[in-house]
Write a protein that holds these residues in place. Structure first.
Motif, PDB file in Angstrom:
ATOM      1  N   SER A  24       0.847  -1.197   0.000  1.00 51.87           N
ATOM      2  CA  SER A  24       0.000   0.000   0.000  1.00 51.87           C
ATOM      3  C   SER A  24       0.878   1.241   0.000  1.00 51.87           C
ATOM      4  CB  SER A  24      -0.913   0.001   1.228  1.00 51.87           C
ATOM      5  OG  SER A  24      -1.427   1.317   1.421  1.00 51.87           O
ATOM      6  N   LYS A  25       0.763   2.035  -1.039  1.00 50.74           N
ATOM      7  CA  LYS A  25       1.597   3.236  -1.126  1.00 50.74           C
ATOM      8  C   LYS A  25       1.194   4.258  -0.072  1.00 50.74           C
ATOM      9  CE  LYS A  25       3.120   2.590  -5.829  1.00 50.74           C
ATOM     10  NZ  LYS A  25       4.507   2.203  -5.583  1.00 50.74           N
ATOM     11  N   THR A  26      -0.099   4.267   0.306  1.00 47.76           N
ATOM     12  CA  THR A  26      -0.512   5.227   1.344  1.00 47.76           C
ATOM     13  C   THR A  26      -0.006   4.762   2.722  1.00 47.76           C
ATOM     14  OG1 THR A  26      -2.683   4.155   1.403  1.00 47.76           O
ATOM     15  CG2 THR A  26      -2.500   6.148   0.101  1.00 47.76           C
TER      16      THR A  26
ATOM     17  N   LYS B 124       3.597   5.765   2.798  1.00 47.89           N
ATOM     18  CA  LYS B 124       3.776   7.216   2.924  1.00 47.89           C
ATOM     19  C   LYS B 124       3.516   7.654   4.366  1.00 47.89           C
ATOM     20  CE  LYS B 124       4.546   9.745  -0.088  1.00 47.89           C
ATOM     21  NZ  LYS B 124       5.816  10.310  -0.569  1.00 47.89           N
TER      22      LYS B 124
ATOM     23  N   GLU C 183      -3.437  12.100  -0.459  1.00 49.39           N
ATOM     24  CA  GLU C 183      -4.157  10.937  -0.956  1.00 49.39           C
ATOM     25  C   GLU C 183      -5.627  11.266  -1.170  1.00 49.39           C
ATOM     26  OE1 GLU C 183      -3.340   8.429   2.770  1.00 49.39           O
ATOM     27  OE2 GLU C 183      -5.378   7.816   2.219  1.00 49.39           O
TER      28      GLU C 183
ATOM     29  N   ASP D  31      -9.661   9.571  -2.366  1.00 50.17           N
ATOM     30  CA  ASP D  31     -10.518   8.400  -2.598  1.00 50.17           C
ATOM     31  C   ASP D  31     -11.481   8.612  -3.757  1.00 50.17           C
ATOM     32  OD1 ASP D  31      -9.470   6.838  -0.536  1.00 50.17           O
ATOM     33  OD2 ASP D  31     -10.620   7.971   0.939  1.00 50.17           O
TER      34      ASP D  31
ATOM     35  N   LYS E 100       0.065   7.908  -8.238  1.00 45.99           N
ATOM     36  CA  LYS E 100       0.316   6.500  -7.913  1.00 45.99           C
ATOM     37  C   LYS E 100      -0.975   5.812  -7.483  1.00 45.99           C
ATOM     38  CE  LYS E 100       5.061   7.364  -6.470  1.00 45.99           C
ATOM     39  NZ  LYS E 100       6.142   7.131  -5.500  1.00 45.99           N
TER      40      LYS E 100
ATOM     41  N   ASP F 207      -2.966   3.144  -5.466  1.00 42.58           N
ATOM     42  CA  ASP F 207      -2.595   2.627  -4.148  1.00 42.58           C
ATOM     43  C   ASP F 207      -2.719   1.120  -4.076  1.00 42.58           C
ATOM     44  OD1 ASP F 207      -1.888   2.602  -1.470  1.00 42.58           O
ATOM     45  OD2 ASP F 207      -3.986   2.640  -0.839  1.00 42.58           O
TER      46      ASP F 207
ATOM     47  N   ARG G 248      -7.917   4.237  -4.697  1.00 46.63           N
ATOM     48  CA  ARG G 248      -7.353   5.379  -3.974  1.00 46.63           C
ATOM     49  C   ARG G 248      -6.072   5.764  -4.713  1.00 46.63           C
ATOM     50  NH1 ARG G 248      -6.389   3.885   1.905  1.00 46.63           N
ATOM     51  NH2 ARG G 248      -8.584   4.406   2.122  1.00 46.63           N
ATOM     52  N   VAL G 249      -5.809   7.057  -4.809  1.00 43.01           N
ATOM     53  CA  VAL G 249      -4.539   7.456  -5.437  1.00 43.01           C
ATOM     54  C   VAL G 249      -3.742   8.345  -4.499  1.00 43.01           C
ATOM     55  CG1 VAL G 249      -5.368   7.339  -7.838  1.00 43.01           C
ATOM     56  CG2 VAL G 249      -5.477   9.512  -6.589  1.00 43.01           C
ATOM     57  N   LEU G 250      -2.443   8.289  -4.722  1.00 49.04           N
ATOM     58  CA  LEU G 250      -1.525   9.143  -3.989  1.00 49.04           C
ATOM     59  C   LEU G 250      -0.934  10.086  -5.032  1.00 49.04           C
ATOM     60  CD1 LEU G 250      -0.301   9.073  -1.079  1.00 49.04           C
ATOM     61  CD2 LEU G 250       1.617   7.847  -2.064  1.00 49.04           C
TER      62      LEU G 250
ATOM     63  N   GLU H 211       9.924   4.921  -2.882  1.00 50.91           N
ATOM     64  CA  GLU H 211       9.083   3.750  -2.592  1.00 50.91           C
ATOM     65  C   GLU H 211       9.864   2.771  -1.730  1.00 50.91           C
ATOM     66  OE1 GLU H 211       8.434   0.930  -5.737  1.00 50.91           O
ATOM     67  OE2 GLU H 211      10.434   1.237  -6.578  1.00 50.91           O
TER      68      GLU H 211
END
Ligand code: AMP
Ligand code: GLY
Length: 431
Positions: A102-104, A107, A122, A124, A147, A149, A184-186, A286
């Motif tokens: 999970s990139k979130t 982060k 981030e 939604d 990115k 997620d 979800r995006v970052l 990352e």
């Protein structure tokens, strides 16, 4: 001892090859492996997604130690499943694997533990994400990074130099372009500088960087074309000077260890830190929770210690006692890919020249290869081979790798011709 390597790429081939040199290893198995791995080691036909079946097989075959290559089974919890059966294994728990999954999550971890990284927000839903992108460009940002997620096989990231491309990519994410990964995006500020891959062993008490490396992410020469899983790599990476390494250790690795301990994340394995060396210091792009590929092919080609011993010490929380011994000779890995990669490509073409390539002294690690019904080796994936060689200096390592590459052919197969050029540039600049 019997060792099992889980996975089927170039990374798993070099892991099998290096583990097999360890003094206490009697036999190496690979599940599921590929055609090249099967020439040297026993492959077991179990998919990396079949965690219980894999554990059943390991118990039945009295496997002493398991090493997991790819991220998907780690994020699915293979380490937890194996440990619940009393099996020794190298890799992070499912909870710790979220650092890649999970990139979130990653982060938030970086922000909480003061690990330098790109400023990010981030979202939604798409509309506020697009508003944010437009505001960033209006404020004079030269680029933005979107990115998805979640795991998206390296494809869920866009580095955009204009708002329209970024907004189109946001739509693609939310329209399901990356499966569940795009809900979800970052959105990150775009960092500029030279990238490096820091591979570090971690055992809960200690964290130690391996020899430095750099990969070449873009498909074509001079870093043109789309991002890929990596078209080649070399070790050491001159961008990682002693000062840069000291900064990474102090600002990144030490803080990661504090964070893992504070969050009670069980991580006995390999943490890959993708970092950008910017003019404002090193910043993390990352985390991955496994060896980078093809970086690992170059890095382990320089390893002169006992990998099983090192990995067992990691699993036992005794990494501080492990001997990490590196050859002074640089290593270069050139990836040969199927025509069309990273887009669509045709499979099933016979690969020729593998024996001639091996005769040059280079090692050809297999990734996307299979046998056809005549028993010939054919391409069966995007990245097909990692042709890896050492040399007395980086220039001769490059020459040695390409000498072997030039023996190998199949319909549509291609590679970059400039792997290692950053190292040569550093050399020319006297750095
Ligand atoms: P990631 O999967 O997050 O590492 O992103 C894939 C690639 O996108 C990285 O290897 C970088 O080349 C690029 N990238 C990711 N984040 C950034 C950023 N904040 N600034 C510039 N490039 C980035
Ligand atoms: N070569 C980059 C990666 O393994 O993610």
């Amino acid at each position: 001892m019997k060792v099992l390597v889980v996975g089927s790429g170039g990374r798993e081939h070099v892991l099998c090859w290096t583990l097999a040199k360890s003094k206490n290893v009697d036999k190496v198995f690979c599940a599921p492996g590929n055609a090249g791995i099967a020439q040297e080691f026993e492959c077991v036909n179990i998919k990396v997604s079949e965690l219980e079946k894999m554990a059943d097989w390991a118990v039945a075959n009295k496997i002493d130690f398991t090493v997991v290559g790819p991220e998907a089974p780690l994020c699915d919890g293979i380490v937890d499943v194996f440990k619940s059966r009393g099996l020794a294994i190298f890799g992070p728990s499912k909870a710790a694997a979220q650092l890649e999954g999970s990139k979130t999550f990653a982060k938030k971890f970086m922000e909480k533990y003061n690990i330098p990284t790109a400023r990010a927000a981030e979202f939604d839903t798409p509309a506020p994400a697009k508003d944010y992108v437009n505001k960033e460009f209006a404020n004079g940002e030269k680029g933005i990074v979107v990115k998805a997620d979640g795991l998206a096989a390296g494809k869920g990231v866009l580095v955009a130099d204009n708002a329209k491309d970024a907004c189109d990519f946001i739509d693609l994410c939310f329209e399901g372009g990356f499966g569940g990964a795009g809900n979800r995006v970052l959105i990150e500020e775009c960092l500029f500088g030279e990238e490096t891959s820091v591979l570090a062993l971690v055992d809960g008490n200690t964290i130690r960087a391996l020899a430095s490396s750099q990969d070449h992410k873009r498909a074509y020469d001079q870093d043109k074309g789309p991002n890929t899983g990596g078209m080649g790599a070399y070790s050491p990476a001159p961008v990682v000077t002693e000062a840069v390494l000291a900064e990474v250790e102090k600002n990144v690795l030490d803080n990661v260890l504090v964070g893992l301990q504070a969050e009670k994340l069980d991580f006995h394995g390999l943490l890959f830190v993708g970092a950008m060396v910017t003019d404002k210091g090193v910043k993390v792009l990352e985390f991955n929770v496994r060896f980078g590929d093809p970086e690992v092919q170059a890095v382990l080609s320089r390893f002169e210690g006992d990998l099983l011993d090192v990995m067992q010490k990691v699993a036992a929380g005794k990494l501080a006692e492990a001997d990490l011994i590196w050859s002074a000779e640089p290593a270069v890995c050139v990836v040969m890919a199927s025509g069309g990669y990273p887009g669509d490509y045709e499979k099933g073409f016979v690969i020729t020249g593998l024996a001639e390539a091996a005769a040059t002294g280079a090692k050809v690690f297999h990734a996307g290869t299979a046998l056809n019904d005549k028993g010939e080796i054919v391409n069966s994936g995007g990245r097909v081979l990692g042709v890896t060689a050492r040399g007395k200096d980086v220039r001769s390592a490059i020459e040695n790798a390409y000498k072997a590459v030039d023996c190998i052919k199949w319909n549509g197969g291609f590679c970059r011709r400039d792997i290692g050029y950053h190292a040569l540039e550093h050399e020319a600049a006297g750095k």
